[in-house]
Design a protein around this motif. Structure first.
Motif, PDB file in Angstrom:
ATOM      1  N   ARG A   1     -12.746  -4.980 -10.090  1.00 30.46           N
ATOM      2  CA  ARG A   1     -11.323  -4.781  -9.612  1.00 30.46           C
ATOM      3  C   ARG A   1     -10.490  -6.153  -9.502  1.00 30.46           C
ATOM      4  N   ARG A   2      -9.333  -5.860  -9.568  1.00 33.31           N
ATOM      5  CA  ARG A   2      -8.413  -6.822  -8.977  1.00 33.31           C
ATOM      6  C   ARG A   2      -7.855  -6.478  -7.774  1.00 33.31           C
ATOM      7  N   LEU A   3      -7.728  -7.453  -6.580  1.00 31.88           N
ATOM      8  CA  LEU A   3      -7.239  -6.914  -5.563  1.00 31.88           C
ATOM      9  C   LEU A   3      -6.131  -7.989  -5.384  1.00 31.88           C
ATOM     10  N   ALA A   4      -4.875  -7.281  -4.693  1.00 33.85           N
ATOM     11  CA  ALA A   4      -3.900  -7.986  -4.515  1.00 33.85           C
ATOM     12  C   ALA A   4      -3.887  -8.929  -3.018  1.00 33.85           C
ATOM     13  N   PRO A   5      -3.086  -9.839  -3.117  1.00 34.75           N
ATOM     14  CA  PRO A   5      -3.010 -10.676  -1.832  1.00 34.75           C
ATOM     15  C   PRO A   5      -2.847  -9.496  -0.418  1.00 34.75           C
ATOM     16  N   ARG A   6      -3.545 -10.174   0.765  1.00 34.66           N
ATOM     17  CA  ARG A   6      -3.625  -9.245   1.709  1.00 34.66           C
ATOM     18  C   ARG A   6      -3.616 -10.015   3.076  1.00 34.66           C
ATOM     19  N   TRP A   7      -3.196  -9.288   4.063  1.00 39.85           N
ATOM     20  CA  TRP A   7      -3.164 -10.027   5.239  1.00 39.85           C
ATOM     21  C   TRP A   7      -4.205  -9.475   6.302  1.00 39.85           C
ATOM     22  N   VAL A   8      -5.174  -9.883   6.907  1.00 43.14           N
ATOM     23  CA  VAL A   8      -6.464  -9.257   7.578  1.00 43.14           C
ATOM     24  C   VAL A   8      -6.369  -9.748   8.819  1.00 43.14           C
TER      25      VAL A   8
ATOM     26  N   LEU B   1      -2.848   1.136  13.818  1.00 44.53           N
ATOM     27  CA  LEU B   1      -3.351   0.588  12.599  1.00 44.53           C
ATOM     28  C   LEU B   1      -4.778   1.015  12.392  1.00 44.53           C
ATOM     29  N   ALA B   2      -5.412   1.859  13.055  1.00 47.98           N
ATOM     30  CA  ALA B   2      -6.862   2.090  12.755  1.00 47.98           C
ATOM     31  C   ALA B   2      -7.187   2.796  11.517  1.00 47.98           C
ATOM     32  N   ASP B   3      -6.640   3.596  11.003  1.00 43.18           N
ATOM     33  CA  ASP B   3      -6.615   4.102   9.720  1.00 43.18           C
ATOM     34  C   ASP B   3      -6.505   3.161   8.371  1.00 43.18           C
ATOM     35  N   ALA B   4      -6.178   1.976   8.652  1.00 44.32           N
ATOM     36  CA  ALA B   4      -5.879   0.942   7.706  1.00 44.32           C
ATOM     37  C   ALA B   4      -7.338   0.574   6.871  1.00 44.32           C
ATOM     38  N   PRO B   5      -7.524   0.017   5.628  1.00 44.53           N
ATOM     39  CA  PRO B   5      -8.790  -0.306   5.218  1.00 44.53           C
ATOM     40  C   PRO B   5      -9.473  -1.265   6.026  1.00 44.53           C
ATOM     41  N   TRP B   6     -10.988  -0.986   6.217  1.00 50.09           N
ATOM     42  CA  TRP B   6     -11.630  -1.970   7.272  1.00 50.09           C
ATOM     43  C   TRP B   6     -12.479  -2.910   6.320  1.00 50.09           C
TER      44      TRP B   6
ATOM     45  N   ILE C   1     -15.089  -8.973  11.727  1.00 53.97           N
ATOM     46  CA  ILE C   1     -14.729  -7.668  11.621  1.00 53.97           C
ATOM     47  C   ILE C   1     -13.266  -7.457  11.704  1.00 53.97           C
ATOM     48  N   GLY C   2     -12.880  -6.766  10.344  1.00 48.08           N
ATOM     49  CA  GLY C   2     -11.112  -7.258  10.228  1.00 48.08           C
ATOM     50  C   GLY C   2     -10.701  -5.773   9.443  1.00 48.08           C
ATOM     51  N   LEU C   3      -9.448  -5.772   9.459  1.00 44.79           N
ATOM     52  CA  LEU C   3      -8.661  -4.552   8.635  1.00 44.79           C
ATOM     53  C   LEU C   3      -7.441  -5.129   8.223  1.00 44.79           C
ATOM     54  N   GLU C   4      -7.107  -4.557   7.087  1.00 44.62           N
ATOM     55  CA  GLU C   4      -5.818  -5.043   6.513  1.00 44.62           C
ATOM     56  C   GLU C   4      -4.756  -4.540   7.403  1.00 44.62           C
ATOM     57  N   ILE C   5      -3.791  -5.489   7.217  1.00 43.43           N
ATOM     58  CA  ILE C   5      -2.382  -5.286   7.985  1.00 43.43           C
ATOM     59  C   ILE C   5      -1.361  -5.444   7.030  1.00 43.43           C
ATOM     60  N   PRO C   6      -0.269  -4.722   7.247  1.00 38.94           N
ATOM     61  CA  PRO C   6       0.740  -4.907   6.265  1.00 38.94           C
ATOM     62  C   PRO C   6       1.413  -6.177   6.144  1.00 38.94           C
ATOM     63  N   ALA C   7       1.377  -7.101   7.176  1.00 32.37           N
ATOM     64  CA  ALA C   7       1.923  -8.677   7.128  1.00 32.37           C
ATOM     65  C   ALA C   7       1.508  -9.190   8.341  1.00 32.37           C
TER      66      ALA C   7
ATOM     67  N   GLY D   1       2.066 -12.412  18.089  1.00 32.05           N
ATOM     68  CA  GLY D   1       1.157 -12.239  19.063  1.00 32.05           C
ATOM     69  C   GLY D   1      -0.319 -12.949  18.810  1.00 32.05           C
ATOM     70  N   ASN D   2      -1.090 -13.371  19.580  1.00 34.05           N
ATOM     71  CA  ASN D   2      -2.557 -13.684  19.182  1.00 34.05           C
ATOM     72  C   ASN D   2      -3.580 -13.168  19.821  1.00 34.05           C
ATOM     73  N   GLU D   3      -3.535 -11.683  20.034  1.00 35.98           N
ATOM     74  CA  GLU D   3      -4.425 -10.878  20.437  1.00 35.98           C
ATOM     75  C   GLU D   3      -5.879 -11.076  19.745  1.00 35.98           C
ATOM     76  N   VAL D   4      -5.633 -11.138  18.370  1.00 39.12           N
ATOM     77  CA  VAL D   4      -6.838 -11.462  17.375  1.00 39.12           C
ATOM     78  C   VAL D   4      -6.376 -12.392  16.362  1.00 39.12           C
ATOM     79  N   SER D   5      -7.121 -12.804  15.508  1.00 40.37           N
ATOM     80  CA  SER D   5      -6.945 -13.989  14.671  1.00 40.37           C
ATOM     81  C   SER D   5      -6.407 -13.058  13.306  1.00 40.37           C
ATOM     82  N   GLN D   6      -5.557 -13.958  12.350  1.00 35.48           N
ATOM     83  CA  GLN D   6      -5.294 -13.327  11.356  1.00 35.48           C
ATOM     84  C   GLN D   6      -5.431 -14.340  10.009  1.00 35.48           C
ATOM     85  N   LEU D   7      -5.628 -13.690   8.870  1.00 35.14           N
ATOM     86  CA  LEU D   7      -5.684 -14.616   7.563  1.00 35.14           C
ATOM     87  C   LEU D   7      -5.298 -13.840   6.593  1.00 35.14           C
ATOM     88  N   GLU D   8      -4.719 -14.673   5.595  1.00 35.44           N
ATOM     89  CA  GLU D   8      -4.192 -14.023   4.303  1.00 35.44           C
ATOM     90  C   GLU D   8      -5.069 -14.363   3.189  1.00 35.44           C
ATOM     91  N   PHE D   9      -5.746 -13.583   2.509  1.00 33.97           N
ATOM     92  CA  PHE D   9      -6.527 -13.527   1.585  1.00 33.97           C
ATOM     93  C   PHE D   9      -5.851 -13.696   0.372  1.00 33.97           C
TER      94      PHE D   9
END
Length: 310
Positions: free
Chosen positions: A162-169, A199-204, A224-230, A234-242
């Motif tokens: 499969r090919r996966l598009a870029p995603r923020w987590v 956001l809890a029904d996004a892909p985990w 433990i992460g979930l995909e987010i739109p962008a 805020g800084n409540e959790v860490s974020q990373l773009e794959f």
């Protein structure tokens, strides 16, 4: 182990150190002076080394040297498995950021007691696998982590490319993930954070940055992460773009023993014959639903191994 205290200042520091760790892992082949890594984490270089050591338990230079050597062990292991052209130890040294083969050999001998050319990688991985099994919180489950030999596929695993598009987590990082309940507690906290934001029904996703057959269990990291739109404010959790990636995907419905056999089959049987090589991204667990939605002993997920041309 990074602290779990939830005040804003601590969360911000943990997030910044996570950025530093990710920067190191994504740029291992490059020089990594303290000033550059501190800038990536938005810290002053003057204070960064002390903050990093206090939160991670190693100095930046110790951490960089360790993960470079562990990356080298991974590449040496792949070299044993492939039937195609095998990279030399010098090529592996440069790919992992060592300045020369002599530098690589010296650092390797300091950590493992022997030069890389004489290192018994099979024995080392066997010993580490035993430590990994011993880290299982339930002694009755330790036999479930037994190794599946190359060429075996009793579960009839199949790969889908499969090919996966870029995603923020958005993610929370679990240090020492083999501690009883550590990952489940982090997942509960992350789900609560996601529910509060709709956001809890996004892909985990769950993913391990380290290979427990190479890295000591107490030094492994699991996110433990979930995909987010962008990227979120805020800084409540860490974020990373794959980045965009191609993955070899295996669908699983079963226990930890099934997942371990699937990983052994992916790396030890499918990968060497596939014409692909693993890329420098973690292997993902793409959960069906929320983390542990089917309990702590039965998993329904898709393993996604990022790959590139061999």
């Amino acid at each position: 182990m990074l602290p779990s205290k939830r005040d804003g200042k601590t969360i911000d520091y943990v997030d910044r150190v996570n950025r530093a760790l990710t920067y190191v892992l994504q740029h291992l082949e490059q020089p990594l002076p303290l000033e550059v890594v501190a800038r990536a984490a938005h810290f002053s270089p003057f204070h960064f080394h002390r903050i990093f050591r206090l939160l991670v338990g190693e100095s930046l230079s110790e951490f960089v040297k360790r993960v470079r050597l562990e990356r080298a062990l991974s590449l040496m292991s792949r070299r044993q498995q492939t039937t195609r052209r095998r990279p030399s130890l010098t090529e592996i040294a440069f790919a992992c950021g060592f300045s020369s083969s002599a530098d690589f050999t010296r650092c390797f001998r300091q950590r493992y007691g022997t030069p890389p050319s004489r290192f018994d990688l099979d024995a080392f991985r066997h010993e580490q696998r035993a430590r990994f099994q011993d880290a299982a919180p339930d002694p009755a489950q330790r036999n479930l982590l037994a190794h599946l030999g190359p060429g075996l596929n009793p579960d009839r695993f199949r790969v889908t490319l499969r090919r996966l598009a870029p995603r923020w987590v958005a993610y929370t990082r679990v240090w020492e993930p083999f501690r009883p309940g550590a990952v489940a507690r982090a997942a509960t906290q992350m789900v609560a954070w996601a529910e509060a934001r709709g956001l809890a029904d996004a892909p985990w996703l769950g993913y391990m940055w380290d290979d427990p057959e190479i890295t000591a269990p107490e030094l492994c990291r699991y996110d433990i992460g979930l995909e987010i739109p962008a990227r979120l404010a805020g800084n409540e959790v860490s974020q990373l773009e794959f980045p965009a990636m191609r993955v070899a995907e295996v669908e699983l419905r079963g226990g930890i023993d099934l997942e371990m056999r699937a990983l052994d089959w992916l790396y030890g049987t499918w990968l060497p014959a596939s014409g692909y090589a693993p890329s420098d991204q973690p292997c993902f667990e793409a959960w069906q639903g929320r983390p542990f939605a089917h309990g702590l002993e039965h998993f329904e997920l898709r393993l996604q191994l990022p790959i590139g041309r061999g």
